[in-house]
Design a protein around this motif. Structure first.
Motif, PDB file in Angstrom:
ATOM      1  N   ALA A   1       0.815  -1.214   0.000  1.00  0.00           N
ATOM      2  CA  ALA A   1       0.000   0.000   0.000  1.00  0.00           C
ATOM      3  C   ALA A   1       0.850   1.265   0.000  1.00  0.00           C
ATOM      4  CB  ALA A   1      -0.926  -0.003   1.214  1.00  0.00           C
ATOM      5  N   GLY A   2       1.926   1.276   0.805  1.00  0.00           N
ATOM      6  CA  GLY A   2       2.741   2.474   0.918  1.00  0.00           C
ATOM      7  C   GLY A   2       3.313   2.959  -0.410  1.00  0.00           C
ATOM      8  N   PRO A   3       4.030   2.087  -1.154  1.00  0.00           N
ATOM      9  CA  PRO A   3       4.573   2.536  -2.447  1.00  0.00           C
ATOM     10  C   PRO A   3       3.501   2.959  -3.443  1.00  0.00           C
ATOM     11  CG  PRO A   3       5.717   0.574  -1.693  1.00  0.00           C
ATOM     12  CD  PRO A   3       4.561   0.776  -0.762  1.00  0.00           C
ATOM     13  N   LEU A   4       2.358   2.247  -3.459  1.00  0.00           N
ATOM     14  CA  LEU A   4       1.300   2.621  -4.384  1.00  0.00           C
ATOM     15  C   LEU A   4       0.760   4.016  -4.061  1.00  0.00           C
ATOM     16  CD1 LEU A   4      -0.699  -0.731  -4.707  1.00  0.00           C
ATOM     17  CD2 LEU A   4       0.794   0.310  -6.415  1.00  0.00           C
ATOM     18  N   VAL A   5       0.496   4.250  -2.764  1.00  0.00           N
ATOM     19  CA  VAL A   5      -0.020   5.547  -2.347  1.00  0.00           C
ATOM     20  C   VAL A   5       1.034   6.635  -2.541  1.00  0.00           C
ATOM     21  CG1 VAL A   5      -0.871   6.893  -0.386  1.00  0.00           C
ATOM     22  CG2 VAL A   5      -1.636   4.530  -0.708  1.00  0.00           C
ATOM     23  N   GLY A   6       2.269   6.333  -2.106  1.00  0.00           N
ATOM     24  CA  GLY A   6       3.332   7.319  -2.231  1.00  0.00           C
ATOM     25  C   GLY A   6       3.618   7.691  -3.677  1.00  0.00           C
ATOM     26  N   GLY A   7       3.708   6.670  -4.536  1.00  0.00           N
ATOM     27  CA  GLY A   7       3.975   6.935  -5.942  1.00  0.00           C
ATOM     28  C   GLY A   7       2.902   7.788  -6.581  1.00  0.00           C
ATOM     29  N   ALA A   8       1.647   7.591  -6.166  1.00  0.00           N
ATOM     30  CA  ALA A   8       0.544   8.380  -6.723  1.00  0.00           C
ATOM     31  C   ALA A   8       0.528   9.798  -6.171  1.00  0.00           C
ATOM     32  CB  ALA A   8      -0.787   7.682  -6.432  1.00  0.00           C
ATOM     33  N   LEU A   9       0.963   9.968  -4.904  1.00  0.00           N
ATOM     34  CA  LEU A   9       0.853  11.276  -4.263  1.00  0.00           C
ATOM     35  C   LEU A   9       2.004  12.224  -4.577  1.00  0.00           C
ATOM     36  CD1 LEU A   9      -0.485  10.413  -0.678  1.00  0.00           C
ATOM     37  CD2 LEU A   9      -1.743  11.399  -2.599  1.00  0.00           C
ATOM     38  N   ILE A  10       3.182  11.699  -4.902  1.00  0.00           N
ATOM     39  CA  ILE A  10       4.334  12.580  -5.140  1.00  0.00           C
ATOM     40  C   ILE A  10       4.034  13.657  -6.182  1.00  0.00           C
ATOM     41  CG2 ILE A  10       6.671  12.674  -6.121  1.00  0.00           C
ATOM     42  CD1 ILE A  10       7.286  10.086  -4.636  1.00  0.00           C
ATOM     43  N   PRO A  11       3.455  13.301  -7.343  1.00  0.00           N
ATOM     44  CA  PRO A  11       3.174  14.358  -8.326  1.00  0.00           C
ATOM     45  C   PRO A  11       2.110  15.346  -7.855  1.00  0.00           C
ATOM     46  CG  PRO A  11       3.131  12.172  -9.348  1.00  0.00           C
ATOM     47  CD  PRO A  11       3.110  11.970  -7.874  1.00  0.00           C
ATOM     48  N   LEU A  12       1.273  14.934  -6.902  1.00  0.00           N
ATOM     49  CA  LEU A  12       0.154  15.778  -6.477  1.00  0.00           C
ATOM     50  C   LEU A  12       0.511  16.706  -5.323  1.00  0.00           C
ATOM     51  CD1 LEU A  12      -2.723  13.115  -6.610  1.00  0.00           C
ATOM     52  CD2 LEU A  12      -2.126  14.826  -8.351  1.00  0.00           C
ATOM     53  N   ILE A  13       1.229  16.185  -4.335  1.00  0.00           N
ATOM     54  CA  ILE A  13       1.465  16.981  -3.128  1.00  0.00           C
ATOM     55  C   ILE A  13       2.946  17.203  -2.829  1.00  0.00           C
ATOM     56  CG2 ILE A  13      -0.720  16.232  -2.113  1.00  0.00           C
ATOM     57  CD1 ILE A  13       0.807  14.321  -0.340  1.00  0.00           C
ATOM     58  N   GLY A  14       3.843  16.499  -3.522  1.00  0.00           N
ATOM     59  CA  GLY A  14       5.270  16.704  -3.319  1.00  0.00           C
ATOM     60  C   GLY A  14       5.841  15.890  -2.167  1.00  0.00           C
ATOM     61  N   TYR A  15       7.162  15.944  -2.060  1.00  0.00           N
ATOM     62  CA  TYR A  15       7.866  15.117  -1.073  1.00  0.00           C
ATOM     63  C   TYR A  15       7.601  15.557   0.364  1.00  0.00           C
ATOM     64  CZ  TYR A  15      10.437  14.105  -5.353  1.00  0.00           C
ATOM     65  OH  TYR A  15      10.761  13.762  -6.638  1.00  0.00           O
ATOM     66  N   SER A  16       7.540  16.837   0.604  1.00  0.00           N
ATOM     67  CA  SER A  16       7.459  17.316   1.982  1.00  0.00           C
ATOM     68  C   SER A  16       6.212  16.799   2.685  1.00  0.00           C
ATOM     69  CB  SER A  16       7.483  18.853   2.011  1.00  0.00           C
ATOM     70  OG  SER A  16       6.358  19.392   1.346  1.00  0.00           O
ATOM     71  N   TRP A  17       5.102  16.752   1.985  1.00  0.00           N
ATOM     72  CA  TRP A  17       3.874  16.270   2.618  1.00  0.00           C
ATOM     73  C   TRP A  17       3.949  14.775   2.935  1.00  0.00           C
ATOM     74  CZ3 TRP A  17       0.249  19.020   4.886  1.00  0.00           C
ATOM     75  CH2 TRP A  17       0.124  20.363   4.549  1.00  0.00           C
ATOM     76  N   LEU A  18       4.640  14.005   2.099  1.00  0.00           N
ATOM     77  CA  LEU A  18       4.806  12.581   2.404  1.00  0.00           C
ATOM     78  C   LEU A  18       5.613  12.394   3.679  1.00  0.00           C
ATOM     79  CD1 LEU A  18       3.634  12.163  -0.448  1.00  0.00           C
ATOM     80  CD2 LEU A  18       5.330  10.363  -0.797  1.00  0.00           C
ATOM     81  N   TYR A  19       6.692  13.183   3.811  1.00  0.00           N
ATOM     82  CA  TYR A  19       7.497  13.099   5.029  1.00  0.00           C
ATOM     83  C   TYR A  19       6.692  13.549   6.245  1.00  0.00           C
ATOM     84  CZ  TYR A  19      11.506  12.716   1.847  1.00  0.00           C
ATOM     85  OH  TYR A  19      12.393  12.313   0.866  1.00  0.00           O
ATOM     86  N   LEU A  20       5.876  14.558   6.072  1.00  0.00           N
ATOM     87  CA  LEU A  20       5.060  15.039   7.181  1.00  0.00           C
ATOM     88  C   LEU A  20       4.042  13.980   7.600  1.00  0.00           C
ATOM     89  CD1 LEU A  20       4.260  17.274   9.131  1.00  0.00           C
ATOM     90  CD2 LEU A  20       2.753  18.207   7.347  1.00  0.00           C
ATOM     91  N   LEU A  21       3.432  13.307   6.627  1.00  0.00           N
ATOM     92  CA  LEU A  21       2.485  12.231   6.949  1.00  0.00           C
ATOM     93  C   LEU A  21       3.179  11.114   7.721  1.00  0.00           C
ATOM     94  CD1 LEU A  21       0.450  12.007   3.623  1.00  0.00           C
ATOM     95  CD2 LEU A  21      -0.404  12.763   5.851  1.00  0.00           C
ATOM     96  N   ASP A  22       4.412  10.782   7.323  1.00  0.00           N
ATOM     97  CA  ASP A  22       5.172   9.760   8.050  1.00  0.00           C
ATOM     98  C   ASP A  22       5.413  10.214   9.488  1.00  0.00           C
ATOM     99  OD1 ASP A  22       6.762   7.613   8.768  1.00  0.00           O
ATOM    100  OD2 ASP A  22       8.536   8.323   7.682  1.00  0.00           O
ATOM    101  N   THR A  23       5.785  11.474   9.661  1.00  0.00           N
ATOM    102  CA  THR A  23       6.028  12.015  11.010  1.00  0.00           C
ATOM    103  C   THR A  23       4.781  11.901  11.882  1.00  0.00           C
ATOM    104  OG1 THR A  23       7.588  13.605  10.051  1.00  0.00           O
ATOM    105  CG2 THR A  23       6.806  14.040  12.285  1.00  0.00           C
ATOM    106  N   ILE A  24       3.643  12.275  11.329  1.00  0.00           N
ATOM    107  CA  ILE A  24       2.400  12.247  12.094  1.00  0.00           C
ATOM    108  C   ILE A  24       1.999  10.826  12.470  1.00  0.00           C
ATOM    109  CG2 ILE A  24      -0.080  12.734  11.960  1.00  0.00           C
ATOM    110  CD1 ILE A  24       0.653  15.148  10.171  1.00  0.00           C
ATOM    111  N   THR A  25       2.144   9.890  11.526  1.00  0.00           N
ATOM    112  CA  THR A  25       1.714   8.511  11.810  1.00  0.00           C
ATOM    113  C   THR A  25       2.553   7.863  12.910  1.00  0.00           C
ATOM    114  OG1 THR A  25       3.116   7.610  10.037  1.00  0.00           O
ATOM    115  CG2 THR A  25       0.838   8.159   9.476  1.00  0.00           C
TER     116      THR A  25
END
Length: 421
Positions: A159-183
């Motif tokens: 699930a992680g790579p599928l979601v991450g790969g889809a989200l990078i073009p939409l929200i960028g790297y910083s938001w992915l790192y922030l989501l990891d921090t929050i979780t």
């Protein structure tokens, strides 16, 4: 019948395990977002696969060093305290990932250094987390608990790579790192609610001598030693993931830059592990765990043979043989899930609490290092024999060497636990 087939959820009756397991569902997906984002950001910075490849070095070295040292720490200090420190460290490093991306970070060495620090915290956290399970659960529940944990890890790996790969073009790297921090705060909350977990009979001073003592203890335990040996055999000779890009392109007709065949091959093993975990109700009823490990690894080996043969036959019917290849990898993934659950349970139940952390540290190093050695070995072999032959030949070696190992140490095959009820 359905209850006996589906995953044994009795460990979830323990409130501490339940909180850790539920938190891990969220945290694993968050961690996988970073796993996707780091190499993607490095490639975006540099345009070089060579720099991306450095993540292997910057990840493996701290994993080995701190995996071994972390095991010694887990045998010296209260394990709840150690989990609090390392989980907080993981949160801090994830936050640093977020900050460097949010401020338009272009320093690849800073990113690689943060990755190494994160892996160091992870390497201490994981053996500590595994070592405390026997303090929370009875021995007969350990296989089920490890199956539940493995299932979550493998599901996150899909699930992680599928979601991450889809989200990078939409929200960028910083938001992915922030989501990891929050979780990660979900896991921190579960750890805070654990009881104190001092090591029973702790006399260890963390250092090289403590690590050496852990290896010395392992050498004196042939059954536990064999649990590592057979895993090394399975992973070093039988893990063909380095061949997936070439096989997807040349054998199954996919494009050179990836495509459906490429994605299916990479997803097949974790998908099989997830299915195996969901249908793992039987693991708690197995008493001869040593024999179960041998059988599971033999199934893995034969599945890799089938995978290689399907690639050899692919030119005649690429689509059909791709389906067979994915099925073989999925069967292998399910077998590996079972093998991992039994091996970890043996390591947790048959080890003194005073040395349990160090052996879990060795376990982490073997699990992480075996596939990386396999990448090198399979790549070199494929250059001479071709990828399909390398994959099938590796499976044959797994079968042969596992049988030899089982015959050499019959005590491992005879190892059993007494099931309650």
């Amino acid at each position: 019948m359905e209850r006996r087939l589906l995953a044994d959820t009795r460990p979830l009756a323990n409130p501490h395990f339940r909180r850790l397991w539920r938190a891990n569902i969220v945290t694993v997906i968050g961690a996988q977002l970073t796993v996707v984002a780091v190499p993607a950001q490095i490639y975006a910075m540099t345009g070089s696969s060579a720099y991306v490849g450095l993540t292997g070095v910057f990840g493996l070295v701290p994993l080995v060093v701190f995996g071994l040292w972390g095991g010694a720490l887990a045998d010296a200090f209260d394990r709840r305290t150690l989990l609090l420190v390392t989980t907080t460290g993981l949160i801090a490093t994830s936050a640093c990932f977020w900050l460097q991306a949010a401020f338009g970070g272009e320093d690849v060495w800073l990113l690689l250094t943060l990755f190494a620090v994160q892996q160091a915290f992870f390497a201490v956290n994981q053996p500590t987390r595994s070592a405390l399970l026997p303090r929370l659960l009875d021995d007969d529940l350990l296989p089920a608990a490890n199956s539940l944990n493995t299932t979550v890890m493998q599901a996150g790996g899909i699930a992680g790579p599928l979601v991450g790969g889809a989200l990078i073009p939409l929200i960028g790297y910083s938001w992915l790192y922030l989501l990891d921090t929050i979780t990660l705060f979900a896991t921190l909350g579960a750890v805070v609610r654990l009881p104190p977990l001092p090591v029973i009979g702790a006399t260890v001073t963390p250092g090289i001598r403590a690590v050496v003592d852990g290896f010395r203890y392992l050498r004196q335990q042939p059954v536990l030693m064999m649990s590592f040996v057979v895993d090394i055999i399975a992973m070093v000779f039988g893990m063909p993931r380095a061949l997936f890009p070439e096989m997807a392109h040349l054998d199954f007709g996919g494009p050179s830059e990836g495509g459906l065949a490429f994605a299916l091959l990479f997803a097949a093993i974790p998908a099989g592990a997830v299915v195996g975990g969901v249908l793992s109700g039987w693991v708690s009823r197995v008493e001869r765990q040593g024999l179960a490990v041998v059988v599971a690894i033999l199934v893995w080996g034969f599945a890799m043979v089938g995978f290689g043969v399907s690639a050899m036959l692919a030119p005649r019917a690429p689509a059909a043989m791709l389906g067979v290849a994915v099925l073989m990898l999925a069967i292998g993934g399910a077998a590996d899930m079972a093998s991992s659950a039994f091996r970890m349970s043996m390591l947790q139940a048959a080890t003194d609490d005073s040395v349990r952390g160090r052996l879990q540290g060795i376990f982490i190093v073997v699990v992480a290092g075996g596939p990386r050695v396999a990448d090198v070995a399979h790549g070199a072999t494929a250059a001479v024999t071709g990828a399909a032959v390398a994959a099938a030949g590796g499976g044959v070696l797994v079968v042969v060497l596992t049988v030899v190992a089982a015959l050499a140490v019959p005590a491992f095959v005879r190892y059993r636990v007494t099931r309650r009820g």
